[in-house]
Design a protein around this motif. Structure first.
Motif, PDB file in Angstrom:
ATOM      1  N   ARG A 224       4.722 -25.121 -28.039  1.00  0.00           N
ATOM      2  CA  ARG A 224       3.690 -24.143 -27.666  1.00  0.00           C
ATOM      3  C   ARG A 224       2.444 -24.874 -27.188  1.00  0.00           C
ATOM      4  O   ARG A 224       2.244 -26.052 -27.516  1.00  0.00           O
ATOM      5  N   TRP A 225       1.616 -24.171 -26.413  1.00  0.00           N
ATOM      6  CA  TRP A 225       0.291 -24.698 -26.067  1.00  0.00           C
ATOM      7  C   TRP A 225      -0.569 -24.724 -27.339  1.00  0.00           C
ATOM      8  O   TRP A 225      -0.324 -23.965 -28.288  1.00  0.00           O
ATOM      9  N   GLY A 226      -1.592 -25.557 -27.349  1.00  0.00           N
ATOM     10  CA  GLY A 226      -2.494 -25.607 -28.486  1.00  0.00           C
ATOM     11  C   GLY A 226      -3.446 -24.427 -28.505  1.00  0.00           C
ATOM     12  O   GLY A 226      -3.742 -23.824 -27.467  1.00  0.00           O
ATOM     13  N   GLU A 227      -3.910 -24.119 -29.727  1.00  0.00           N
ATOM     14  CA  GLU A 227      -4.898 -23.040 -29.915  1.00  0.00           C
ATOM     15  C   GLU A 227      -6.167 -23.664 -30.465  1.00  0.00           C
ATOM     16  O   GLU A 227      -6.113 -24.729 -31.088  1.00  0.00           O
ATOM     17  N   ILE A 228      -7.280 -22.952 -30.333  1.00  0.00           N
ATOM     18  CA  ILE A 228      -8.544 -23.566 -30.783  1.00  0.00           C
ATOM     19  C   ILE A 228      -8.528 -23.815 -32.296  1.00  0.00           C
ATOM     20  O   ILE A 228      -9.120 -24.772 -32.765  1.00  0.00           O
ATOM     21  N   ASP A 229      -7.803 -22.981 -33.042  1.00  0.00           N
ATOM     22  CA  ASP A 229      -7.767 -23.183 -34.499  1.00  0.00           C
ATOM     23  C   ASP A 229      -7.013 -24.459 -34.889  1.00  0.00           C
ATOM     24  O   ASP A 229      -7.120 -24.911 -36.031  1.00  0.00           O
ATOM     25  N   ASP A 230      -6.278 -25.053 -33.947  1.00  0.00           N
ATOM     26  CA  ASP A 230      -5.597 -26.315 -34.247  1.00  0.00           C
ATOM     27  C   ASP A 230      -6.593 -27.458 -34.444  1.00  0.00           C
ATOM     28  O   ASP A 230      -6.198 -28.558 -34.856  1.00  0.00           O
ATOM     29  N   PHE A 231      -7.875 -27.208 -34.139  1.00  0.00           N
ATOM     30  CA  PHE A 231      -8.893 -28.270 -34.256  1.00  0.00           C
ATOM     31  C   PHE A 231      -9.723 -28.170 -35.528  1.00  0.00           C
ATOM     32  O   PHE A 231     -10.574 -29.012 -35.783  1.00  0.00           O
TER      33      PHE A 231
END
Ligand SMILES: NC(=O)c1ccc[n+]([C@@H]2O[C@H](COP(=O)([O-])OP(=O)(O)OC[C@H]3O[C@@H](n4cnc5c(N)ncnc54)[C@H](OP(=O)(O)O)[C@@H]3O)[C@@H](O)[C@H]2O)c1
Length: 260
Positions: A224-231
């Motif tokens: 999947r593409w990354g999401e902002i919460d992955d940071f």
């Protein structure tokens, strides 16, 4: 939040946290019970939305804002305004954490790259972060603050990309600056690290050519593409005691992209 990852008592200054990856990072800081987040912003709408999101996560966190268009005026004027206003609102009088996140990408084949577009990327992604780090870091040294500086790097810190020569220069530069400055400042109590995102769904990647976008997903190992919460996790790790022996590092947060 265990004390290892707690940011209680800390003040962070972050650029470009009204949207995208920077907002994801600010959400992590709020979850880690940081005392105060000072955001730079360009317009009221995104600032208000970001403030509401952060307050919902942690009603006790103090959100302060400094207006700064990184593209307007001279570099020194922009940096001076951010530093002066940020220290004026910092409730402890100290900034413990500096996150240089704001960034842009202007894409053109190099033979047709307008000089102004190239210069804008150098200015926003490299020159202003370096100047801001010099000003805030010097103050950290003076006050013997246990400082943590984090830059947002990129896959283009390692790879060349296509039609993005200016961007690759800046993100490669950030990777080298992270190491070089860590060599100077880590023994003085300031850790310097970067986070290199993979392909993350934000306004920045929203401008990519759809055909190019479509080729990316099948190549991301995690699927999947990354999401902002992955940071949220990575920034809490790099700014808390959990990473106390980590410096000069660029942490890939890319769903496995660079492993292929
Ligand atoms: N998305 C990805 O796949 C990806 C991958 C690798 C690295 N990155 C890096 O991640 C960082 C954040 O990007 P993003 O993907 O989260 O994109 P984004 O959603 O467009 O966020 C960029 C942030 O930078 C701010 N900004 C841009 N130009 C500015 C200017 N002239 N003055 C003041 N603020 C400015 C934006 O402010 P506004 O809120 O006002 O728009 C926004 O908060 C950048 O350094 C980018 O190079 C992103």
């Amino acid at each position: 939040m265990s004390t290892l990852f707690s940011l209680k008592g800390k003040v962070a200054l972050i650029t470009g946290a009204t949207n995208g990856i920077g907002l994801g990072m600010a959400k992590g800081l709020a979850e880690a019970e940081i005392d105060q987040i000072i955001l730079t912003y360009r317009s009221e709408g995104p600032l208000e939305r970001a403030t509401n999101v952060l307050k919902e996560i942690n009603p006790k966190v103090v959100i302060s804002a400094v207006h700064a268009d990184l593209g307007a005026g001279t570099e020194d004027e922009v940096v001076d305004k951010i530093v002066t206003e940020a220290y004026a609102v910092a409730q402890s009088g100290v900034i413990d954490i500096l996150i240089n996140n704001a960034g842009i990408n202007n894409r053109h084949p190099f033979e047709a790259f307008p000089a102004a577009d190239f210069a804008e990327v150098l200015r926003i992604n490299l020159q202003i972060p370096i100047k801001l780090t010099q000003r805030v870091g010097t103050q950290m040294l003076k006050t013997k603050t246990e400082g943590r500086v984090v830059f947002t790097a990129s896959l283009m810190s390692f790879q060349g990309g296509m039609n993005a020569t200016a961007y690759a220069v800046t993100k490669g530069g950030i990777n080298q600056f992270t190491k070089a400055l860590s060599n100077e400042w880590s023994s003085k109590g300031i850790r310097i690290n970067s986070i290199a995102p993979g392909y993350i769904d934000t306004n920045l990647t929203g401008t990519m050519d759809p055909q190019h976008r479509a080729t990316i997903l099948p190549r991301i190992p995690i699927g999947r593409w990354g999401e902002i919460d992955d940071f949220k996790g990575p920034i809490v790790f790099l700014t808390s005691d959990a990473s106390r022996y980590v410096t000069g590092e660029t942490l890939l947060v890319d769903g496995g992209w660079m492993g292929r």
